[in-house]
Motif scaffolding. Sequence first.
Motif, mmCIF file in Angstrom:
data_model
loop_
_atom_site.group_PDB
_atom_site.id
_atom_site.type_symbol
_atom_site.label_atom_id
_atom_site.label_comp_id
_atom_site.label_asym_id
_atom_site.label_seq_id
_atom_site.Cartn_x
_atom_site.Cartn_y
_atom_site.Cartn_z
ATOM 1 N N GLN A 122 0.835 -1.185 0.000
ATOM 2 C CA GLN A 122 0.000 0.000 0.000
ATOM 3 C C GLN A 122 0.876 1.242 0.000
ATOM 4 O O GLN A 122 1.992 1.243 0.517
ATOM 5 C CB GLN A 122 -0.932 0.014 1.215
ATOM 6 N N GLN A 241 -1.748 -0.567 -3.782
ATOM 7 C CA GLN A 241 -3.076 -0.108 -3.400
ATOM 8 C C GLN A 241 -2.956 1.182 -2.604
ATOM 9 O O GLN A 241 -1.929 1.459 -1.986
ATOM 10 C CB GLN A 241 -3.775 -1.162 -2.529
ATOM 11 N N PRO A 243 -4.249 3.108 0.659
ATOM 12 C CA PRO A 243 -5.003 2.867 1.895
ATOM 13 C C PRO A 243 -6.154 3.846 2.024
ATOM 14 O O PRO A 243 -6.142 4.934 1.443
ATOM 15 C CB PRO A 243 -3.957 3.087 2.994
#
Length: 261
Positions: A122, A241, A243
């Motif tokens: 992330q 990704q 968060p």
Amino acid sequence: MNRPHRLIAGGFATAITAAMVLTGCSSSDDDQTKPASDAGAESTLEAAATATQALTGAHVVLSVDGQLQSINATKVDADIETKPKLEGEGTTTLNMGGKSVDAPFVYIDGTLYTNVDGAGFQDYGDGRSIYDISKILDPEAGVANILRNVDGAQEAGEETIDGTATTKITGTVTGKTLSGLTSTAAEGPGSDGTYDATIFITTGDNQVARVVVSPTERVTMTVDLNEWNKSVDVEKPTDVQAPTKKPDAPKSGEPTRDKTN
């Protein structure tokens, strides 16, 4: 902030901080007179400080034997480079609800990426908002500064660390000396406290090989440095990704760990 995000902002950040600062806590006595240092030990520490100032990278391994409330990790293994640009990567082993969890991390192009327990990397934005990993080699506030401010430095023999001959030096440093690395207030609580330290300096090239501190009678923290001037080839993780919420940077003097957990 959900559990993984608290983990990163708390345990992970504190673990990285500990790995970079090479320090631990001990008892304090504001009225205690500073002990005199041995001339040979002072000379060795000064040579090591000069060598540390010239470092452009290193491999760092932190291990904790025992349990510290302020550190939610048992090990940090990282490669760090500050020149030609700041980069780093490694793995933190975290204590998560009694379970040992690995959290690989990458710092590149001013961004910190982490992967907690295989959940995927992330993007946590500017890694310096969690901890500036370059501080270990900062000539004004990093390890070189610590070496030049050891009180009561004494040579305590020789020891081989990972196959390398070293000189063992014991002494103490103050919380104020460590404040640049720990991102705590230089005049805040604990700034006058003394921190026991045992430092191992390599024979010949005067590099810091190991620092051992004992925050309590039942806890030992060991930090090993090797591969001095190491170059780090860091690549941005794939399938990153975002968060749901990034951790806020702790203000000066505030703890990095979320004590509600």
